[in-house]
Scaffold this active site. Sequence first.
Site, PDB file in Angstrom:
ATOM      1  N   GLU A  37       0.679  -1.146   0.062  1.00 37.83           N
ATOM      2  CA  GLU A  37      -0.044   0.058  -0.019  1.00 37.83           C
ATOM      3  C   GLU A  37       0.778   1.367   0.124  1.00 37.83           C
ATOM      4  O   GLU A  37       1.953   1.245   0.799  1.00 37.83           O
ATOM      5  CB  GLU A  37      -0.994   0.001   1.398  1.00 37.83           C
ATOM      6  CG  GLU A  37      -1.943   1.310   1.287  1.00 37.83           C
ATOM      7  CD  GLU A  37      -2.927   1.225   2.391  1.00 37.83           C
ATOM      8  OE1 GLU A  37      -2.767   0.180   3.293  1.00 37.83           O
ATOM      9  OE2 GLU A  37      -3.606   2.233   2.664  1.00 37.83           O
ATOM     10  N   ARG A 262       4.782 -13.246   9.632  1.00 36.63           N
ATOM     11  CA  ARG A 262       5.827 -11.918   9.367  1.00 36.63           C
ATOM     12  C   ARG A 262       7.047 -11.773  10.093  1.00 36.63           C
ATOM     13  O   ARG A 262       7.112 -12.352  10.955  1.00 36.63           O
ATOM     14  CB  ARG A 262       4.841 -10.587   9.519  1.00 36.63           C
ATOM     15  CG  ARG A 262       4.296 -10.461  11.100  1.00 36.63           C
ATOM     16  CD  ARG A 262       3.776  -8.994  11.361  1.00 36.63           C
ATOM     17  NE  ARG A 262       2.823  -8.556  10.334  1.00 36.63           N
ATOM     18  CZ  ARG A 262       2.719  -7.553   9.619  1.00 36.63           C
ATOM     19  NH1 ARG A 262       3.519  -6.633   9.791  1.00 36.63           N
ATOM     20  NH2 ARG A 262       1.553  -7.394   8.853  1.00 36.63           N
ATOM     21  N   LYS A 272       4.012   0.640   9.886  1.00 39.05           N
ATOM     22  CA  LYS A 272       3.964   1.653   8.854  1.00 39.05           C
ATOM     23  C   LYS A 272       3.362   3.111   9.798  1.00 39.05           C
ATOM     24  O   LYS A 272       3.845   4.139   9.785  1.00 39.05           O
ATOM     25  CB  LYS A 272       3.487   1.696   7.601  1.00 39.05           C
ATOM     26  CG  LYS A 272       4.432   1.067   6.585  1.00 39.05           C
ATOM     27  CD  LYS A 272       3.744   1.094   5.104  1.00 39.05           C
ATOM     28  CE  LYS A 272       2.917  -0.008   4.909  1.00 39.05           C
ATOM     29  NZ  LYS A 272       2.148   0.024   3.558  1.00 39.05           N
TER      30      LYS A 272
HETATM   31  P1  ATP Z   1       1.321  -2.010   7.886  1.00 43.97           P
HETATM   32  O1  ATP Z   1       0.196  -2.758   8.714  1.00 43.97           O
HETATM   33  O2  ATP Z   1       2.389  -1.666   9.041  1.00 43.97           O
HETATM   34  O3  ATP Z   1       0.580  -0.911   7.252  1.00 43.97           O
HETATM   35  P2  ATP Z   1       1.168  -3.682   5.918  1.00 43.97           P
HETATM   36  O4  ATP Z   1       1.369  -5.078   6.107  1.00 43.97           O
HETATM   37  O5  ATP Z   1      -0.224  -3.350   5.861  1.00 43.97           O
HETATM   38  O6  ATP Z   1       2.085  -2.819   6.970  1.00 43.97           O
HETATM   39  P3  ATP Z   1       1.394  -3.460   3.029  1.00 43.97           P
HETATM   40  O7  ATP Z   1       2.037  -2.221   2.287  1.00 43.97           O
HETATM   41  O8  ATP Z   1      -0.037  -3.698   2.940  1.00 43.97           O
HETATM   42  O9  ATP Z   1       1.810  -3.040   4.630  1.00 43.97           O
HETATM   43  O10 ATP Z   1       2.315  -4.763   2.882  1.00 43.97           O
HETATM   44  C1  ATP Z   1       2.746  -5.316   1.541  1.00 43.97           C
HETATM   45  C2  ATP Z   1       2.915  -6.730   1.649  1.00 43.97           C
HETATM   46  O11 ATP Z   1       4.401  -6.879   2.418  1.00 43.97           O
HETATM   47  C3  ATP Z   1       1.960  -7.423   2.173  1.00 43.97           C
HETATM   48  O12 ATP Z   1       1.873  -8.602   1.595  1.00 43.97           O
HETATM   49  C4  ATP Z   1       2.331  -7.817   3.539  1.00 43.97           C
HETATM   50  O13 ATP Z   1       1.875  -8.874   3.888  1.00 43.97           O
HETATM   51  C5  ATP Z   1       3.774  -7.727   3.542  1.00 43.97           C
HETATM   52  N1  ATP Z   1       4.637  -7.491   4.821  1.00 43.97           N
HETATM   53  C6  ATP Z   1       4.121  -6.350   5.321  1.00 43.97           C
HETATM   54  N2  ATP Z   1       4.874  -6.309   6.608  1.00 43.97           N
HETATM   55  C7  ATP Z   1       5.642  -7.566   6.839  1.00 43.97           C
HETATM   56  C8  ATP Z   1       6.625  -8.217   7.635  1.00 43.97           C
HETATM   57  N3  ATP Z   1       6.671  -7.586   8.926  1.00 43.97           N
HETATM   58  N4  ATP Z   1       6.864  -9.482   7.263  1.00 43.97           N
HETATM   59  C9  ATP Z   1       6.756  -9.921   6.241  1.00 43.97           C
HETATM   60  N5  ATP Z   1       5.786  -9.564   5.287  1.00 43.97           N
HETATM   61  C10 ATP Z   1       5.354  -8.273   5.740  1.00 43.97           C
HETATM   62 MG    MG Z   2      -1.783  -3.664   4.327  1.00 45.06          MG
END
Ligand code: ATP
Ligand code: MG
Length: 557
Positions: A37, A262, A272
Amino acid sequence: METKETKQASSNFIRTIVIEDLNEGRTDRIVTRFPPEPNGYLHIGHAKSICLNFELADEFNGRTNLRFDDTNPMKEDTEYVEAIKEDVTWLGFQWDGMHFASDYFDELYDRAVLLIRKGKAYVCDLTQDQIRATRGTLTEPGQESPYRNRSAEENLDLFQRMRQGEFKDGEKVLRAKIDMASPNINMRDPVLYRISHTAHHRTGDKWCIYPMYDFAHPLSDAIEGVTHSLCTLEFEDHRPLYDWAIRECEMEAQPRQYEFARLNMTNTVMSKRKLKQLVDEKIVDGWDDPRMPTISGLRRRGFTPEAIRNFAREIGVSKSNSIVDDRMLEHFIREDLKMKAPRTMAVLNPLKLVIMNYPEGQTEWLDAENNSENPEMGSRQIPFSRVIYIEQDDFMEKPPSKYFRLFPGNEVRLKNAYFIKCVDVVKDDSGQVLEIRCTYDPETKSGTGFTGRKVKGTIHWVEATHAIAAEFRLFEPLLLTDESEDEKSFLENINPRSIEILQGFVEPNMKDAQAQDKFQFFRHGYFNVDPKLTAKDKIVFNQIVSLKSSYDVVQKA
Ligand code: ATP
Ligand code: MG
């Protein structure tokens, strides 16, 4: 020279599934995607997901798309889109297609209309709070919305009017009509579309209704022909909804979702929202502050793509959540730079030292190896003369026992140069040491095979008249605890000593150093030339890692 990379780490359950799917003919070419995102910069957790998706597709001749999940215009920005592209590329991956969920808004709208026609979705006038309050709990079913049984015609009319902007934000939503008594709360008539009169960074004012993640994501996967949709464990309970959306929207492709744990790391936050808070509240110097766990922060700190990829392979992919020690990442950068980085001398806390029996005005040039473990890196010439700088803590006037560095009457080796012996100490009125006076022994020059006597300590130094002033930035973890759900404790646990700035000197050959060049400073560890703070007349080095694990230091903080 190239450092060898570890091969794909031991297999994992997702790779096993892919192999089975290929062997049993369920697909002949796998397609994965990385779906960030664009509401922040990528972090080391994303790197795990990027490596998993791209490397899996690479290994089996598949494809990987970069897809921006841009369904929430309130938080998204093109700055983030550009940063994400840069980071994925820098990590060493090339996407096949680059897509935006917003490219599919028309199709998503049409699929929502299909659901309404089938009696599988309805427009609901309950507020967000009312929806939440009627959703039930883990032990109690939810209550059906009074709007649940609107006719398809009425729903079509209202949904169209939602799109045309007739209603205010929050006034109506489109909900899936599934089962308010489902044991899975995600299946209790989840919201599919909401109204938001917010311009979108790509579609501008075209839309005032936006699809929810749980609706946009499966359909985007299907539209792109993704075969294996990999996400983190929190989405496990959303999988029935993912499958429902694909099925009820009658998508041709049938992507399957698989969840993995994760990445969590000690002394690190990865949400984030929290990272953005650190940036917005100016607790750090932007998303690329070298203390940040962002890809851009790690890059500026001096980490290499190879180190990050090797780390991602080593931690592996599993189904159970755990916390990885942040020193693991340090291990991989040390391994990567060991043979690659030139080794030079830098004095971080300078103390002036005068060699009394060395002729005034004379400079000699000494040969110094660039990397004792990698002879291919050759050698360089370093100046030596009567005045040099050494580290303040390489001298003690009243040393404890077992102190083998410089003290009055003691002899040590100057790295790459001569033995020197301390003969005098000059202090100011307050007792502060201003200058150390020594004599040197011309017989003991490095490289001449001198065996006359031995000394116990070797210290580093930089010759004073040719030295280049430099700033050094030393880091400790930004946080003293692991990611915690407690919002207050997150900012309270910021390490007050996360950065230390020192003014010292480096060798004259550093005049050609470029932003992002990496060095090993004798005894101090690995350093990177900071790309943001280094200017024509000022060179700034970020410490990437010390030579050994900094664990003890962190524990004491
Ligand atoms: P946040 O919740 O902090 O906004 P997010 O997971 O929503 O993080 P995205 O931009 O949606 O952030 O994530 C993009 C991809 O990266 C998704 O497929 C997510 O599952 C993966 N991802 C995010 N954080 C992690 C992590 N700590 N370890 C492994 N994969 C991750
Ligand atoms: Mg997300």
